[in-house]
Design a protein around this motif. Structure first.
Motif, mmCIF file in Angstrom:
data_model
loop_
_atom_site.group_PDB
_atom_site.id
_atom_site.type_symbol
_atom_site.label_atom_id
_atom_site.label_comp_id
_atom_site.label_asym_id
_atom_site.label_seq_id
_atom_site.Cartn_x
_atom_site.Cartn_y
_atom_site.Cartn_z
ATOM 1 N N ASP A 25 0.865 -1.184 0.000
ATOM 2 C CA ASP A 25 0.000 0.000 0.000
ATOM 3 C C ASP A 25 0.902 1.233 0.000
ATOM 4 O OD1 ASP A 25 -1.800 2.006 0.393
ATOM 5 O OD2 ASP A 25 -2.512 1.323 2.352
ATOM 6 N N ILE A 26 1.054 1.873 -1.173
ATOM 7 C CA ILE A 26 2.049 2.944 -1.312
ATOM 8 C C ILE A 26 1.388 4.290 -1.600
ATOM 9 C CG2 ILE A 26 4.034 3.742 -2.669
ATOM 10 C CD1 ILE A 26 4.395 0.687 -3.298
ATOM 11 N N THR A 27 1.860 5.326 -0.892
ATOM 12 C CA THR A 27 1.474 6.707 -1.183
ATOM 13 C C THR A 27 2.732 7.471 -1.563
ATOM 14 O OG1 THR A 27 -0.329 6.600 0.430
ATOM 15 C CG2 THR A 27 0.368 8.795 -0.286
ATOM 16 N N LEU A 28 2.698 8.132 -2.718
ATOM 17 C CA LEU A 28 3.851 8.898 -3.206
ATOM 18 C C LEU A 28 3.532 10.386 -3.112
ATOM 19 C CD1 LEU A 28 6.657 8.715 -4.607
ATOM 20 C CD2 LEU A 28 5.451 8.730 -6.792
ATOM 21 N N ILE A 29 4.373 11.143 -2.406
ATOM 22 C CA ILE A 29 4.149 12.586 -2.203
ATOM 23 C C ILE A 29 5.213 13.386 -2.957
ATOM 24 C CG2 ILE A 29 3.986 14.441 -0.490
ATOM 25 C CD1 ILE A 29 3.333 12.325 1.615
ATOM 26 N N ASP A 30 4.789 14.441 -3.650
ATOM 27 C CA ASP A 30 5.742 15.331 -4.315
ATOM 28 C C ASP A 30 5.037 16.653 -4.619
ATOM 29 O OD1 ASP A 30 8.620 14.648 -5.896
ATOM 30 O OD2 ASP A 30 7.590 16.444 -6.568
ATOM 31 N N THR A 31 5.832 17.708 -4.810
ATOM 32 C CA THR A 31 5.272 19.017 -5.173
ATOM 33 C C THR A 31 5.150 19.162 -6.693
ATOM 34 O OG1 THR A 31 7.513 19.911 -5.072
ATOM 35 C CG2 THR A 31 6.132 20.210 -3.123
ATOM 36 N N ASN A 32 5.833 18.280 -7.440
ATOM 37 C CA ASN A 32 5.831 18.361 -8.900
ATOM 38 C C ASN A 32 4.655 17.589 -9.491
ATOM 39 O OD1 ASN A 32 6.428 17.715 -11.718
ATOM 40 N ND2 ASN A 32 8.432 18.617 -11.340
ATOM 41 N N LEU A 48 -0.024 12.003 -4.047
ATOM 42 C CA LEU A 48 -0.510 13.129 -3.254
ATOM 43 C C LEU A 48 0.377 14.335 -3.534
ATOM 44 C CD1 LEU A 48 -2.704 13.580 -1.063
ATOM 45 C CD2 LEU A 48 -0.988 12.977 0.648
ATOM 46 N N LYS A 49 -0.213 15.426 -4.032
ATOM 47 C CA LYS A 49 0.567 16.626 -4.329
ATOM 48 C C LYS A 49 0.658 17.497 -3.076
ATOM 49 C CE LYS A 49 0.972 20.536 -7.524
ATOM 50 N NZ LYS A 49 1.090 21.583 -6.514
ATOM 51 N N GLY A 50 1.877 17.886 -2.738
ATOM 52 C CA GLY A 50 2.056 18.743 -1.574
ATOM 53 C C GLY A 50 3.465 18.647 -1.011
ATOM 54 N N ASP A 51 3.736 19.469 -0.018
ATOM 55 C CA ASP A 51 5.034 19.498 0.646
ATOM 56 C C ASP A 51 5.099 18.361 1.665
ATOM 57 O OD1 ASP A 51 7.302 20.011 2.084
ATOM 58 O OD2 ASP A 51 6.854 22.112 2.504
ATOM 59 N N ALA A 52 6.106 17.506 1.548
ATOM 60 C CA ALA A 52 6.214 16.335 2.423
ATOM 61 C C ALA A 52 6.424 16.714 3.892
ATOM 62 C CB ALA A 52 7.355 15.439 1.954
ATOM 63 N N SER A 56 -0.356 18.719 7.577
ATOM 64 C CA SER A 56 -1.678 18.388 7.021
ATOM 65 C C SER A 56 -1.563 17.380 5.868
ATOM 66 C CB SER A 56 -2.393 19.664 6.537
ATOM 67 O OG SER A 56 -1.619 20.313 5.538
ATOM 68 N N VAL A 57 -0.513 17.533 5.052
ATOM 69 C CA VAL A 57 -0.291 16.579 3.949
ATOM 70 C C VAL A 57 0.019 15.189 4.512
ATOM 71 C CG1 VAL A 57 1.276 15.967 2.044
ATOM 72 C CG2 VAL A 57 0.429 18.302 2.248
ATOM 73 N N LEU A 58 0.858 15.129 5.547
ATOM 74 C CA LEU A 58 1.208 13.843 6.160
ATOM 75 C C LEU A 58 -0.016 13.184 6.802
ATOM 76 C CD1 LEU A 58 4.669 14.702 7.778
ATOM 77 C CD2 LEU A 58 4.247 13.205 5.835
ATOM 78 N N LYS A 59 -0.865 13.993 7.411
ATOM 79 C CA LYS A 59 -2.098 13.436 7.998
ATOM 80 C C LYS A 59 -3.024 12.912 6.910
ATOM 81 C CE LYS A 59 -2.228 15.853 12.436
ATOM 82 N NZ LYS A 59 -2.884 16.886 13.264
ATOM 83 N N ASP A 60 -3.064 13.635 5.787
ATOM 84 C CA ASP A 60 -3.866 13.199 4.638
ATOM 85 C C ASP A 60 -3.343 11.855 4.107
ATOM 86 O OD1 ASP A 60 -5.646 13.113 2.569
ATOM 87 O OD2 ASP A 60 -4.749 14.744 1.399
#
Length: 449
Positions: A25-32, A48-52, A56-60
């Motif tokens: 179960d993988i979630t990939l976060i990046d601003t690009n 998930l787009k946002g600042d790692a 709030s992004v981490l909670k999401d």
């Protein structure tokens, strides 16, 4: 296993790709946005787009329920901050990619784990270590050490004159009754097919064969493969990148004669200050005349680690044409791996692959303590610690329900490497080195749980 990866660059994407094959179960976060869109369309993961480092992004991303958070963005600071926050928010384990190797050298003093950072990984330091290993085992094109060399994995392309060409594995073993090596994987020349050898498997000319061996077995392999062990003393490095700098520094410490060519004048002067025992040359390594002036033909090894894969490959080919014994090129493009042996370069290295392999062992079930993925081959080598509850505990190797796509390469018992055959009994505390195809991994892991 729920895993959050921050950074959709080359390391992050490659890691997500490998893990997605394992149904994690993988979630990939990046601003690009573009990087995420590419990952979303090519992989079965959540993006998930946002600042790692945004809470709030981490909670999401449900960080409180995650088993592992991996920070592999281009920013060292972001990766360290992310791991610190993730641990505070309830994540079980964290890994940070860094570029400053000082952090790794001083990790006992700084106690990063108390700050919430369980593991530090430097792709550049891993590449520099790999280069040094390859130079130490000069005739082989791939090496990996288990438990400080108790067992060693080496890869070699079999020349036509090798004594056991045309013979089966069991026949080759009879040539040396005191068996100190075990073939664990073979790739036939001109194919992408990976073979896990058995006793009746035949060795063929130009096979790329991987062996597990002990220290004593290395010399036997030189004889058996028809390779000659040549001492490497003079090394030319192209590129003063972080990998180039670390490689030059480590080689100088080990009394190698090092010449390093760097195109950027200011950088060359800085390197000259930092590496007093290496000869730093300011010039363009693509210039064949410059290489000849700097006595390329007298070099035992040529290592190309500029930021340009094509430059690295072409300069290594020039070195090969001048009869340099060992050539190593750093490449960014994974597809180039398929070309290494066919175009004549001894070894291609990829930082992404080295980093991903290193991170991978923290994700495996069972007591996996080391893992490496073989260049060009669809096979992995895993090192397991046998627990009292493991199915293999107390059993002879020949009595194990071992998949056809896997083989035991060796066992490390009380710090000593053993090439274990069918009558060898595995016991609690043993470290068992297994080579297997990806399809066999789930079954192998169950045996060691």
């Amino acid at each position: 296993m729920k895993i959050i990866i921050a950074g959709a660059g080359e390391v992050g994407f490659h890691l997500a790709k490998l893990l997605s094959y394992e149904s994690q179960d993988i979630t990939l976060i990046d601003t690009n946005k573009e990087s995420l869109a590419y990952a979303d369309s090519h992989l079965d993961i959540r993006v998930l787009k946002g600042d790692a480092t945004s809470i709030s992004v981490l909670k999401d991303a449900q960080v409180d329920r995650s088993d592992l958070v991996i920070g592999v963005t281009a920013s060292e600071t972001t990766n360290l901050t992310l791991c610190l926050l993730a641990k505070q928010l309830g994540c079980k384990r964290t890994i940070a990619r860094i570029s400053n190797a000082e952090f790794i050298h001083n990790k006992d003093e700084i106690k990063f784990s108390e700050l919430g950072i369980d593991e530090l990984i430097s792709p550049e330091a891993l590449a520099a270590t790999e280069i040094q290993l390859l130079l130490n085992q000069s005739a082989f094109n791939n090496t990996y050490e288990f438990e400080n060399g108790a067992l060693i994995m080496v890869g070699v392309s079999l020349p036509k004159q090798a004594p056991f060409i045309g013979k089966m594995v069991k026949d080759a073993a009879n040539i040396f009754p005191e068996l100190h090596f075990m073939p664990i994987a073979i790739q036939r020349t001109g194919t992408q097919y990976t073979l896990i050898p058995r006793g009746d498997t035949e060795f063929k000319s130009e096979d790329q064969v991987y062996f597990i061996t002990s220290r004593e077995g290395v010399d036997e392999l030189y004889k058996l493969t028809g390779k000659t062990k040549t001492e490497i003393k003079n090394v030319m490095i192209l590129g003063g990148s972080k990998v180039g700098y670390k490689t030059a520094r480590d080689l100088c410490i080990n009394k190698f004669n090092v010449k390093l060519i760097e195109k950027d004048k200011e950088k060359a002067f800085d390197l000259a200050d930092d590496l007093p025992n290496a000869l730093i040359i300011n010039g363009d390594g693509r210039n064949v005349e410059l290489l000849e002036e700097e006595n390329l033909e007298a070099m035992d090894a040529f290592v190309a680690v500029t930021g340009n894969s094509e430059t690295n490959i072409m300069s290594c080919l020039v070195a090969k044409s001048k009869n340099v014994k060992k050539t190593i090129a750093l490449v960014e493009n994974m597809d180039y791996f398929q070309l290494s042996h066919s175009i004549g370069i001894d070894t291609l290295l990829n930082k992404k692959l080295l980093a991903a392999n290193n991170i991978f062992r923290h994700i495996r079930k069972g007591e996996v303590v080391a893992l490496t993925r073989l260049n060009n081959l669809n096979a992995e080598i895993l090192e397991f610690i046998v627990k009292p509850t493991s199915q293999v505990n107390g059993k002879n190797i020949k009595d194990l329900d071992f998949p056809r796509e896997a083989t035991i390469g060796g066992v490390i018992r009380e710090g000593k490497g053993v090439i274990a055959l069918g009558d060898f009994k595995i016991v609690h505390g043993d470290r068992v080195v297994v080579c297997c195809l990806p399809s066999a991994i789930p079954k192998i892991e169950k045996l060691f749980l």
